[in-house]
Design a protein around this motif. Sequence first.
Motif, mmCIF file in Angstrom:
data_model
loop_
_atom_site.group_PDB
_atom_site.id
_atom_site.type_symbol
_atom_site.label_atom_id
_atom_site.label_comp_id
_atom_site.label_asym_id
_atom_site.label_seq_id
_atom_site.Cartn_x
_atom_site.Cartn_y
_atom_site.Cartn_z
ATOM 1 N N ILE A 47 0.843 -1.189 0.000
ATOM 2 C CA ILE A 47 0.000 0.000 0.000
ATOM 3 C C ILE A 47 0.881 1.243 0.000
ATOM 4 O O ILE A 47 2.064 1.171 0.328
ATOM 5 C CB ILE A 47 -1.014 0.022 1.171
ATOM 6 C CG1 ILE A 47 -0.323 0.059 2.534
ATOM 7 C CG2 ILE A 47 -1.961 -1.172 1.073
ATOM 8 C CD1 ILE A 47 -1.293 0.225 3.719
ATOM 9 N N GLN A 48 0.289 2.352 -0.409
ATOM 10 C CA GLN A 48 1.029 3.606 -0.449
ATOM 11 C C GLN A 48 0.298 4.693 0.323
ATOM 12 O O GLN A 48 -0.926 4.724 0.377
ATOM 13 C CB GLN A 48 1.243 4.083 -1.889
ATOM 14 C CG GLN A 48 -0.022 4.507 -2.614
ATOM 15 C CD GLN A 48 0.267 5.447 -3.781
ATOM 16 O OE1 GLN A 48 0.475 6.643 -3.559
ATOM 17 N NE2 GLN A 48 0.253 4.908 -4.987
ATOM 18 N N LYS A 49 1.092 5.563 0.925
ATOM 19 C CA LYS A 49 0.561 6.781 1.529
ATOM 20 C C LYS A 49 0.749 7.880 0.496
ATOM 21 O O LYS A 49 1.872 8.170 0.075
ATOM 22 C CB LYS A 49 1.319 7.118 2.815
ATOM 23 C CG LYS A 49 0.712 8.239 3.599
ATOM 24 C CD LYS A 49 1.469 8.407 4.906
ATOM 25 C CE LYS A 49 0.699 9.248 5.873
ATOM 26 N NZ LYS A 49 1.466 9.393 7.142
ATOM 27 N N ARG A 50 -0.374 8.448 0.067
ATOM 28 C CA ARG A 50 -0.329 9.482 -0.961
ATOM 29 C C ARG A 50 0.437 10.707 -0.456
ATOM 30 O O ARG A 50 0.344 11.066 0.718
ATOM 31 C CB ARG A 50 -1.753 9.869 -1.359
ATOM 32 C CG ARG A 50 -2.475 8.743 -2.090
ATOM 33 C CD ARG A 50 -3.965 8.982 -2.200
ATOM 34 N NE ARG A 50 -4.342 10.217 -2.867
ATOM 35 C CZ ARG A 50 -4.448 10.357 -4.181
ATOM 36 N NH1 ARG A 50 -4.228 9.332 -4.982
ATOM 37 N NH2 ARG A 50 -4.821 11.513 -4.705
ATOM 38 N N ALA A 51 1.173 11.334 -1.337
ATOM 39 C CA ALA A 51 1.926 12.537 -0.969
ATOM 40 C C ALA A 51 0.969 13.581 -0.408
ATOM 41 O O ALA A 51 -0.157 13.753 -0.908
ATOM 42 C CB ALA A 51 2.660 13.087 -2.186
ATOM 43 N N ALA A 52 1.402 14.267 0.617
ATOM 44 C CA ALA A 52 0.568 15.288 1.265
ATOM 45 C C ALA A 52 0.161 16.389 0.296
ATOM 46 O O ALA A 52 -0.889 17.011 0.460
ATOM 47 C CB ALA A 52 1.302 15.876 2.466
ATOM 48 N N SER A 53 0.952 16.617 -0.742
ATOM 49 C CA SER A 53 0.676 17.688 -1.698
ATOM 50 C C SER A 53 -0.356 17.315 -2.765
ATOM 51 O O SER A 53 -0.719 18.163 -3.582
ATOM 52 C CB SER A 53 1.980 18.098 -2.398
ATOM 53 O OG SER A 53 2.520 16.982 -3.096
ATOM 54 N N LYS A 54 -0.844 16.073 -2.775
ATOM 55 C CA LYS A 54 -1.838 15.668 -3.777
ATOM 56 C C LYS A 54 -3.088 16.541 -3.645
ATOM 57 O O LYS A 54 -3.437 16.987 -2.566
ATOM 58 C CB LYS A 54 -2.224 14.197 -3.602
ATOM 59 C CG LYS A 54 -1.095 13.205 -3.806
ATOM 60 C CD LYS A 54 -0.697 13.048 -5.232
ATOM 61 C CE LYS A 54 -1.654 12.130 -5.942
ATOM 62 N NZ LYS A 54 -1.266 11.816 -7.298
ATOM 63 N N TYR A 55 -3.778 16.777 -4.755
ATOM 64 C CA TYR A 55 -4.908 17.701 -4.742
ATOM 65 C C TYR A 55 -6.139 17.129 -4.029
ATOM 66 O O TYR A 55 -7.050 17.878 -3.703
ATOM 67 C CB TYR A 55 -5.243 18.198 -6.144
ATOM 68 C CG TYR A 55 -5.870 17.188 -7.064
ATOM 69 C CD1 TYR A 55 -7.238 17.202 -7.300
ATOM 70 C CD2 TYR A 55 -5.095 16.235 -7.712
ATOM 71 C CE1 TYR A 55 -7.815 16.283 -8.153
ATOM 72 C CE2 TYR A 55 -5.664 15.326 -8.568
ATOM 73 C CZ TYR A 55 -7.022 15.344 -8.786
ATOM 74 O OH TYR A 55 -7.591 14.434 -9.620
ATOM 75 N N HIS A 56 -6.161 15.845 -3.801
ATOM 76 C CA HIS A 56 -7.169 15.274 -2.901
ATOM 77 C C HIS A 56 -6.599 14.033 -2.230
ATOM 78 O O HIS A 56 -5.732 13.358 -2.774
ATOM 79 C CB HIS A 56 -8.512 15.001 -3.602
ATOM 80 C CG HIS A 56 -8.536 13.825 -4.521
ATOM 81 N ND1 HIS A 56 -8.557 12.517 -4.069
ATOM 82 C CD2 HIS A 56 -8.568 13.749 -5.869
ATOM 83 C CE1 HIS A 56 -8.606 11.696 -5.098
ATOM 84 N NE2 HIS A 56 -8.595 12.419 -6.206
ATOM 85 N N CYS A 57 -7.052 13.809 -1.016
ATOM 86 C CA CYS A 57 -6.669 12.635 -0.218
ATOM 87 C C CYS A 57 -5.170 12.552 0.053
ATOM 88 O O CYS A 57 -4.635 11.466 0.278
ATOM 89 C CB CYS A 57 -7.177 11.355 -0.863
ATOM 90 S SG CYS A 57 -8.976 11.293 -0.975
#
Length: 174
Positions: A47-57
Motif C-alpha cells: 500500500i502507499q501513503k499518498r503525498a501530502a501535496s496531492k490535490y485530494h486525499c
Amino acid sequence: MNVHPTIISAISEDGSLYPVEKLKAHSDGLFHLAVSIFVFDGDHLLIQKRAASKYHCGGLWANTCCSHPYWDEPIDSCARRRLREELGFNVPLSRRRVVEYSADVGNGLHEHEKVTMYIGTADRATLEIQPDIREVEETRWITCEELHAEIANHPEHFTPWFRIYAERYPDLIF
C-alpha cells in the motif's frame, strides 16, 4: 492547488467516452474511467501513503496504485505506466473485475469512477520500490487482517475508495 490539466475519459449516459479535464471530472462528479492496482507478495499487499501535496486525499493510505487513463490511452497501458511512474517498478499485471463507486474525496471534489482492477505479484525481499515523492510519501506491506483492523480503528487514515474496496471485497480477491 498546483494541478496540471490532464485530459481523461469521461463516460456519457449512453456509455460513450468523451474527453474531460481531470479536475473538472472531480469537481463536477462526472463518471469517468480509472484503474486500481494491487500488488501482493503472498498474503501481503503493498500500500502507499499518498503525498501530502496531492490535490485530494493527500497523506492518506491507498492501494498500491490508482490513476486515470489519458484520453484515448488503452487502460492496460495506463496501469503499467502509472505503476512505473508512481513506484518505479514494473510487474506483470492481470486485469480482473470492473467496479463502479462514488465517493466524496474532500475539498469539494467527488470521485465517480468505473475502475478496472489489476493484480500483480512481487517478492518484497527483492522488489526495488522507488516512489516518486510528488506522488507517494511512503509504502508498506500489510496483511488483509491488519488492513481491516487499521481501517476499523482509524478509517480517516485511508482513502474513501480504498475503504470501499476493503468493505466490498474483504479478502481483497477481485
